[in-house]
Design an enzyme around this catalytic site. Sequence first.
Site, PDB file in Angstrom:
ATOM      1  N   ARG A 251      -0.993  -5.649   4.562  1.00 52.30           N
ATOM      2  CA  ARG A 251      -0.286  -5.226   3.621  1.00 52.30           C
ATOM      3  C   ARG A 251       0.940  -4.369   3.972  1.00 52.30           C
ATOM      4  NH1 ARG A 251      -5.067  -1.806   0.680  1.00 52.30           N
ATOM      5  NH2 ARG A 251      -4.957  -1.129   2.806  1.00 52.30           N
TER       6      ARG A 251
ATOM      7  N   GLU B 258     -11.148   5.081  -5.131  1.00 50.79           N
ATOM      8  CA  GLU B 258     -11.542   3.562  -5.217  1.00 50.79           C
ATOM      9  C   GLU B 258     -12.174   3.063  -6.584  1.00 50.79           C
ATOM     10  OE1 GLU B 258     -10.955   1.405  -2.647  1.00 50.79           O
ATOM     11  OE2 GLU B 258     -10.443   2.962  -1.364  1.00 50.79           O
TER      12      GLU B 258
ATOM     13  N   ARG C  17       0.956  -1.147   0.007  1.00 52.74           N
ATOM     14  CA  ARG C  17      -0.047   0.238   0.051  1.00 52.74           C
ATOM     15  C   ARG C  17       0.859   1.352  -0.097  1.00 52.74           C
ATOM     16  NH1 ARG C  17      -2.682   4.265   0.591  1.00 52.74           N
ATOM     17  NH2 ARG C  17      -4.494   4.522   1.042  1.00 52.74           N
TER      18      ARG C  17
END
Length: 154
Positions: free
Chosen positions: A83, A49, A41
Site C-alpha cells: 500500500r 479494526e 494507508r
Amino acid sequence: FLVIFSAFPALAEQLSGRVVGVHDGDTITVLTADKRSVRTRLVEIDAPESGQPYGTRAKQALSGLIFDKQVIVEVSGIDRYGRTLGRIFQDGMDVNAEMVRLGYAWVYRRYAADETLFDLEEAARAAKRGLWSLPLRDQVPPWEWRRKSPARTR
C-alpha cells in the site's frame, strides 16, 4: 509493518485523484486521472479494526470526509502490503489529523512524527469524542488488538 521512505524527501511523490473506496478507518483507494487505482494507508494514525469497537464508525467517518471526493496524497513510502503510505488532504483539510481530532483514530505511536497529532488525540480524549466515549475496557489501540487477534489482521 515495514516502512520504506524515499532517500530524497525533496522528490517525494504527490498524487491526486478521487476516493473510490474506503476499506476501514485508515485505508482508502484513490483513482488517479490516468486511471491508476492506488490503495493508500493513512500514515501516523491507526483506526479501530472492523471487528473492534468503533471500527465501523471510523470507516463511516472517513467515508463521510472523503468518499467520492478529490484528494491529494503526500506519499511517504510503501508498506509491506504494497500500500502507498501517505498524508491525505481534501480541500485543504489534513484528513489524517481530522480522524484523530474527531476521535476516530489513535496516533500510531510507532510511526508518528507529527507532534501536533498527540495534542489532537489528547483533546479528543479529554472531550470524550468518538472512541474516547467508549468504556475504558473497549479503548484498545488497534496495534494491541491485532496482536491479540491475529486472524483479524489486515
